[in-house]
Design an enzyme around this catalytic site. Structure first.
Site, PDB file in Angstrom:
ATOM      1  N   HIS A 127     -21.906 -24.446  27.528  1.00  0.00           N
ATOM      2  CA  HIS A 127     -21.447 -23.040  27.819  1.00  0.00           C
ATOM      3  C   HIS A 127     -22.381 -21.899  27.728  1.00  0.00           C
ATOM      4  O   HIS A 127     -22.337 -20.816  28.113  1.00  0.00           O
ATOM      5  CB  HIS A 127     -20.179 -22.733  27.154  1.00  0.00           C
ATOM      6  CG  HIS A 127     -18.997 -23.394  27.812  1.00  0.00           C
ATOM      7  ND1 HIS A 127     -18.754 -23.753  29.064  1.00  0.00           N
ATOM      8  CD2 HIS A 127     -17.977 -24.103  26.979  1.00  0.00           C
ATOM      9  CE1 HIS A 127     -17.774 -24.491  29.275  1.00  0.00           C
ATOM     10  NE2 HIS A 127     -17.426 -24.962  27.990  1.00  0.00           N
ATOM     11  N   ASP A 164     -17.926 -33.329  30.733  1.00  0.00           N
ATOM     12  CA  ASP A 164     -16.821 -32.524  29.841  1.00  0.00           C
ATOM     13  C   ASP A 164     -15.699 -31.883  30.768  1.00  0.00           C
ATOM     14  O   ASP A 164     -16.037 -31.677  32.052  1.00  0.00           O
ATOM     15  CB  ASP A 164     -17.633 -31.269  29.209  1.00  0.00           C
ATOM     16  CG  ASP A 164     -16.751 -30.683  28.016  1.00  0.00           C
ATOM     17  OD1 ASP A 164     -16.919 -30.967  26.938  1.00  0.00           O
ATOM     18  OD2 ASP A 164     -16.116 -29.894  28.561  1.00  0.00           O
ATOM     19  N   HIS A 166     -14.647 -29.108  30.756  1.00  0.00           N
ATOM     20  CA  HIS A 166     -15.014 -27.759  31.232  1.00  0.00           C
ATOM     21  C   HIS A 166     -16.326 -27.954  31.954  1.00  0.00           C
ATOM     22  O   HIS A 166     -17.155 -28.504  31.591  1.00  0.00           O
ATOM     23  CB  HIS A 166     -15.185 -26.825  29.840  1.00  0.00           C
ATOM     24  CG  HIS A 166     -13.856 -26.865  29.053  1.00  0.00           C
ATOM     25  ND1 HIS A 166     -13.542 -27.647  27.876  1.00  0.00           N
ATOM     26  CD2 HIS A 166     -12.591 -26.116  29.181  1.00  0.00           C
ATOM     27  CE1 HIS A 166     -12.265 -27.435  27.394  1.00  0.00           C
ATOM     28  NE2 HIS A 166     -11.649 -26.485  28.141  1.00  0.00           N
ATOM     29  N   ASP A 247     -13.215 -34.311  26.221  1.00  0.00           N
ATOM     30  CA  ASP A 247     -11.910 -33.531  26.162  1.00  0.00           C
ATOM     31  C   ASP A 247     -11.135 -33.611  27.569  1.00  0.00           C
ATOM     32  O   ASP A 247     -10.148 -33.036  27.754  1.00  0.00           O
ATOM     33  CB  ASP A 247     -12.236 -31.939  26.023  1.00  0.00           C
ATOM     34  CG  ASP A 247     -13.248 -31.453  26.660  1.00  0.00           C
ATOM     35  OD1 ASP A 247     -14.140 -32.184  27.509  1.00  0.00           O
ATOM     36  OD2 ASP A 247     -13.779 -30.306  26.237  1.00  0.00           O
TER      37      ASP A 247
END
Length: 315
Positions: A127, A164, A166, A247
């Protein structure tokens, strides 16, 4: 096939505060899982921080951003870049050593000392934007590794695969107009950070595959078979980098996909097959998310079992 495992006590001293999901216990359970006898073949490395570490970080992040991150880290207590992104006195050593681990893995793989590497680092990185940190991330470890491989080893085609839950908005931003790097991401949609729509395609080098909440391993595998794996094969990378977030597991508290450990083993095997065909097996994987400790440990174990090159399981 030699597989490296990067870890270091400094990754534990990045203190994000009480009840923060991105905590040091994540690495403790990974280290316990990878201490089992079946992982004895891993070559275990504690990376040193080289004197030119800031020059490596500057391959992706501006010098002003690097300075802001390092000067914001407090001498005591904690400081925040946003509600989620916390730093403490140990964060500088952890963040610099995370970048060092990825760059050292690049050096060792292109130096012929290994074929694959798993870097159990924190803070995570995908990120982190070129000009600011966010989403638990300070520096974009995987993006820096890609630029380091391009600049120091002349790589013209690097594929980054991000599973991931996200979207890796920082990695996408770093390479949005860089055709030499393919970025392919599967992620829950809609979800944090709000980017990752299929219309975001860069110069044809960005592949976003959003997955609706509740998607299970069958949906995940189908999308990879249909979209991401063929694109990576066509790109014929000279190095594959993995943003390995766990995740999307069904037990993770921060999302609502329904993957299981064997799904991570499956995607690892598929990427290894491409690496073996295209780039002499060269793969470097870096830890991103994964916040249920039991699920994280089991998923990493499945992933690393694949990296070690054990026989593929049947589906």
């Amino acid at each position: 096939m030699n597989t490296l495992y990067y870890s270091h006590p400094d990754f534990l001293i990045h203190d994000t505060g009480l009840a923060h999901p991105e905590c040091a216990d994540r690495l403790r359970v990974i280290d316990e899982a990878l201490a089992e006898p079946e992982f004895a073949a891993l070559i275990r490395i504690e990376p040193a921080i080289p004197a030119d570490i800031e020059d490596k970080i500057a391959l992706v992040h501006g010098k002003a951003m690097i300075a802001k991150v390092l000067t914001t880290i407090p001498q005591q207590g904690t400081a925040h870049f946003d509600a989620d992104t916390v730093v403490s006195p140990g964060s500088k050593q952890a963040a610099l050593r995370a970048v060092a681990a990825l760059c050292d893995a690049v050096d060792k793989i292109f130096g012929g000392q290994a074929d694959r590497a798993f870097c159990a680092v924190r803070p995570p990185g995908h990120h982190a934007m070129p000009d600011y940190p966010m989403g638990f991330c300070l520096f974009n470890n995987i993006a820096i590794a890609a630029e380091y491989a391009r600049h120091h080893y002349g790589m013209q085609r690097i594929a980054i695969v991000d599973f991931d839950v996200h979207h890796g908005n920082g990695t996408q931003a770093a390479f949005y107009e860089q055709a030499q790097v393919l970025y392919a991401s599967s992620h829950q949609w809609p979800h944090y950070p709000g980017s990752g729509h299929p219309s975001e395609h860069g110069v044809g080098n960005i592949i976003n595959v959003p997955l609706p909440p509740g998607s299970d391993g069958a949906v995940f595998r189908a999308k990879y078979r249909e979209i991401i794996l063929p694109a990576v094969k066509k790109f014929a990378p000279q190095l594959i980098l993995i943003s390995a977030g766990f995740d999307a597991h069904k037990d993770d508290p921060l999302a609502s996909l329904q993957l299981e450990e064997d799904d991570y083993r499956w995607i690892t095997d598929e990427l290894i097959a491409i690496a073996d065909a295209c780039c002499q097996g060269r793969i470097i994987s870096a830890l991103e998310g994964g916040y249920n400790l039991r699920a994280l440990a089991a998923s990493v174990a499945a992933h690393v079992t694949g990296l070690l090159g054990a026989a593929k399981r049947g589906e």
